[in-house]
Design a protein around this motif. Structure first.
Motif, PDB file in Angstrom:
ATOM      1  N   ARG A 233       3.010  -1.167 -29.316  1.00 16.98           N
ATOM      2  CA  ARG A 233       3.065  -2.150 -28.219  1.00 16.98           C
ATOM      3  C   ARG A 233       4.377  -2.927 -28.260  1.00 16.98           C
ATOM      4  O   ARG A 233       5.012  -3.158 -27.232  1.00 16.98           O
ATOM      5  CB  ARG A 233       1.877  -3.118 -28.296  1.00 16.98           C
ATOM      6  CG  ARG A 233       0.553  -2.510 -27.911  1.00 16.98           C
ATOM      7  CD  ARG A 233      -0.536  -3.559 -27.787  1.00 16.98           C
ATOM      8  NE  ARG A 233      -0.747  -4.331 -28.989  1.00 16.98           N
ATOM      9  CZ  ARG A 233      -1.556  -3.983 -29.998  1.00 16.98           C
ATOM     10  NH1 ARG A 233      -2.241  -2.853 -29.939  1.00 16.98           N
ATOM     11  NH2 ARG A 233      -1.692  -4.774 -31.048  1.00 16.98           N
TER      12      ARG A 233
ATOM     13  N   ARG B  63       4.745 -12.894 -23.859  1.00 17.44           N
ATOM     14  CA  ARG B  63       4.391 -11.473 -23.791  1.00 17.44           C
ATOM     15  C   ARG B  63       4.513 -10.819 -25.160  1.00 17.44           C
ATOM     16  O   ARG B  63       3.674 -10.020 -25.558  1.00 17.44           O
ATOM     17  CB  ARG B  63       5.261 -10.742 -22.773  1.00 17.44           C
ATOM     18  CG  ARG B  63       4.876 -11.073 -21.340  1.00 17.44           C
ATOM     19  CD  ARG B  63       5.581 -10.216 -20.335  1.00 17.44           C
ATOM     20  NE  ARG B  63       5.284  -8.799 -20.517  1.00 17.44           N
ATOM     21  CZ  ARG B  63       5.944  -7.810 -19.939  1.00 17.44           C
ATOM     22  NH1 ARG B  63       6.954  -8.076 -19.137  1.00 17.44           N
ATOM     23  NH2 ARG B  63       5.619  -6.565 -20.139  1.00 17.44           N
ATOM     24  N   PHE B  64       5.577 -11.170 -25.898  1.00 20.67           N
ATOM     25  CA  PHE B  64       5.749 -10.617 -27.233  1.00 20.67           C
ATOM     26  C   PHE B  64       4.609 -11.051 -28.157  1.00 20.67           C
ATOM     27  O   PHE B  64       4.039 -10.244 -28.874  1.00 20.67           O
ATOM     28  CB  PHE B  64       7.102 -11.040 -27.827  1.00 20.67           C
ATOM     29  CG  PHE B  64       7.293 -10.526 -29.219  1.00 20.67           C
ATOM     30  CD1 PHE B  64       7.688  -9.220 -29.434  1.00 20.67           C
ATOM     31  CD2 PHE B  64       7.051 -11.343 -30.314  1.00 20.67           C
ATOM     32  CE1 PHE B  64       7.832  -8.721 -30.720  1.00 20.67           C
ATOM     33  CE2 PHE B  64       7.204 -10.862 -31.593  1.00 20.67           C
ATOM     34  CZ  PHE B  64       7.593  -9.544 -31.802  1.00 20.67           C
TER      35      PHE B  64
ATOM     36  N   GLU C  31      11.222  -2.282 -22.645  1.00 28.76           N
ATOM     37  CA  GLU C  31      11.222  -2.902 -21.315  1.00 28.76           C
ATOM     38  C   GLU C  31      12.240  -4.033 -21.237  1.00 28.76           C
ATOM     39  O   GLU C  31      12.997  -4.151 -20.264  1.00 28.76           O
ATOM     40  CB  GLU C  31       9.823  -3.437 -20.990  1.00 28.76           C
ATOM     41  CG  GLU C  31       9.724  -4.087 -19.634  1.00 28.76           C
ATOM     42  CD  GLU C  31       8.348  -4.669 -19.345  1.00 28.76           C
ATOM     43  OE1 GLU C  31       8.255  -5.480 -18.394  1.00 28.76           O
ATOM     44  OE2 GLU C  31       7.368  -4.341 -20.057  1.00 28.76           O
ATOM     45  N   MET C  32      12.287  -4.869 -22.271  1.00 23.63           N
ATOM     46  CA  MET C  32      13.219  -5.992 -22.289  1.00 23.63           C
ATOM     47  C   MET C  32      14.670  -5.516 -22.348  1.00 23.63           C
ATOM     48  O   MET C  32      15.544  -6.101 -21.720  1.00 23.63           O
ATOM     49  CB  MET C  32      12.915  -6.913 -23.474  1.00 23.63           C
ATOM     50  CG  MET C  32      11.588  -7.640 -23.351  1.00 23.63           C
ATOM     51  SD  MET C  32      11.173  -8.589 -24.843  1.00 23.63           S
ATOM     52  CE  MET C  32      12.307  -9.972 -24.664  1.00 23.63           C
TER      53      MET C  32
ATOM     54  N   GLN D 117       7.226  -0.757 -27.000  1.00 22.03           N
ATOM     55  CA  GLN D 117       7.216  -0.625 -25.543  1.00 22.03           C
ATOM     56  C   GLN D 117       7.798  -1.870 -24.875  1.00 22.03           C
ATOM     57  O   GLN D 117       8.583  -1.772 -23.928  1.00 22.03           O
ATOM     58  CB  GLN D 117       5.792  -0.368 -25.046  1.00 22.03           C
ATOM     59  CG  GLN D 117       5.283   1.010 -25.404  1.00 22.03           C
ATOM     60  CD  GLN D 117       3.789   1.170 -25.125  1.00 22.03           C
ATOM     61  OE1 GLN D 117       3.045   0.204 -24.995  1.00 22.03           O
ATOM     62  NE2 GLN D 117       3.350   2.423 -25.057  1.00 22.03           N
ATOM     63  N   LEU D 118       7.419  -3.048 -25.368  1.00 18.29           N
ATOM     64  CA  LEU D 118       7.937  -4.286 -24.790  1.00 18.29           C
ATOM     65  C   LEU D 118       9.435  -4.421 -25.072  1.00 18.29           C
ATOM     66  O   LEU D 118      10.198  -4.800 -24.179  1.00 18.29           O
ATOM     67  CB  LEU D 118       7.184  -5.505 -25.319  1.00 18.29           C
ATOM     68  CG  LEU D 118       7.632  -6.845 -24.738  1.00 18.29           C
ATOM     69  CD1 LEU D 118       7.471  -6.879 -23.213  1.00 18.29           C
ATOM     70  CD2 LEU D 118       6.869  -7.985 -25.389  1.00 18.29           C
TER      71      LEU D 118
ATOM     72  N   THR E  55       1.349  -9.134 -27.904  1.00 18.70           N
ATOM     73  CA  THR E  55       1.241  -7.766 -28.441  1.00 18.70           C
ATOM     74  C   THR E  55       0.488  -7.759 -29.769  1.00 18.70           C
ATOM     75  O   THR E  55       0.001  -6.720 -30.192  1.00 18.70           O
ATOM     76  CB  THR E  55       2.630  -7.110 -28.651  1.00 18.70           C
ATOM     77  OG1 THR E  55       3.351  -7.805 -29.663  1.00 18.70           O
ATOM     78  CG2 THR E  55       3.421  -7.038 -27.360  1.00 18.70           C
TER      79      THR E  55
ATOM     80  N   TRP F 282       8.818 -14.228 -21.615  1.00 26.58           N
ATOM     81  CA  TRP F 282       9.060 -13.055 -22.469  1.00 26.58           C
ATOM     82  C   TRP F 282       8.499 -13.288 -23.865  1.00 26.58           C
ATOM     83  O   TRP F 282       7.909 -12.389 -24.474  1.00 26.58           O
ATOM     84  CB  TRP F 282      10.545 -12.721 -22.528  1.00 26.58           C
ATOM     85  CG  TRP F 282      11.063 -12.057 -21.297  1.00 26.58           C
ATOM     86  CD1 TRP F 282      11.918 -12.599 -20.375  1.00 26.58           C
ATOM     87  CD2 TRP F 282      10.795 -10.731 -20.835  1.00 26.58           C
ATOM     88  NE1 TRP F 282      12.178 -11.684 -19.377  1.00 26.58           N
ATOM     89  CE2 TRP F 282      11.504 -10.543 -19.636  1.00 26.58           C
ATOM     90  CE3 TRP F 282      10.009  -9.685 -21.334  1.00 26.58           C
ATOM     91  CZ2 TRP F 282      11.457  -9.341 -18.925  1.00 26.58           C
ATOM     92  CZ3 TRP F 282       9.962  -8.495 -20.617  1.00 26.58           C
ATOM     93  CH2 TRP F 282      10.678  -8.331 -19.433  1.00 26.58           C
TER      94      TRP F 282
END
Length: 118
Positions: free
Chosen positions: A27, A97-98, A34-35, A30-31, A101, A94
């Motif tokens: 996870r 979101r981290f 994306e970042m 993936q983040l 995870t 952000w």
């Protein structure tokens, strides 16, 4: 655009046994991807444990060097990220979101601070 340092603080004594799970690492990866594609993430890394760290202190004209572990430390910086965002609100989104995870057993605090320019 301003840059922000996010310092991830953990209590090493209460971190989940065995560290991050394979699912968490996936996870997180993936983040991070994306970042990076969004041009937000400039740098990130986890840090070795406090037992492997060294503190260098300048106080009263004298230098002291102390090897870890540091018994008086409850929380330590376990990792960091440098992100570039339009404002602090975006940097916080952000960061949230981290943190999401991670599984429920993790207890992490992230301090977000703007990097002073100039």
């Amino acid at each position: 655009m301003p840059r922000y340092l996010t310092m991830l603080r953990i209590d090493e004594n209460n971190a989940p046994e065995g560290g991050p799970s394979a699912e968490l690492m996936q996870r997180m990866g993936q983040l991070i991807e994306e970042m990076t594609k969004a041009g937000v993430l400039l740098d990130t890394a986890g840090l070795t444990g406090a037992a492997e760290g060294t503190r260098v202190r300048w106080n009263g004209g004298e230098m002291t060097v102390t090897d870890g572990p540091f018994t008086e430390s409850k929380e330590v910086v376990g990792g960091y990220a440098i992100i570039q965002a339009k404002d602090k609100a975006e940097a916080l989104e952000w960061t949230k979101r981290f943190l999401r995870t991670h599984e429920r057993e993790w207890d992490i605090t992230s301090e977000v601070r703007e990097i002073a320019e100039g």
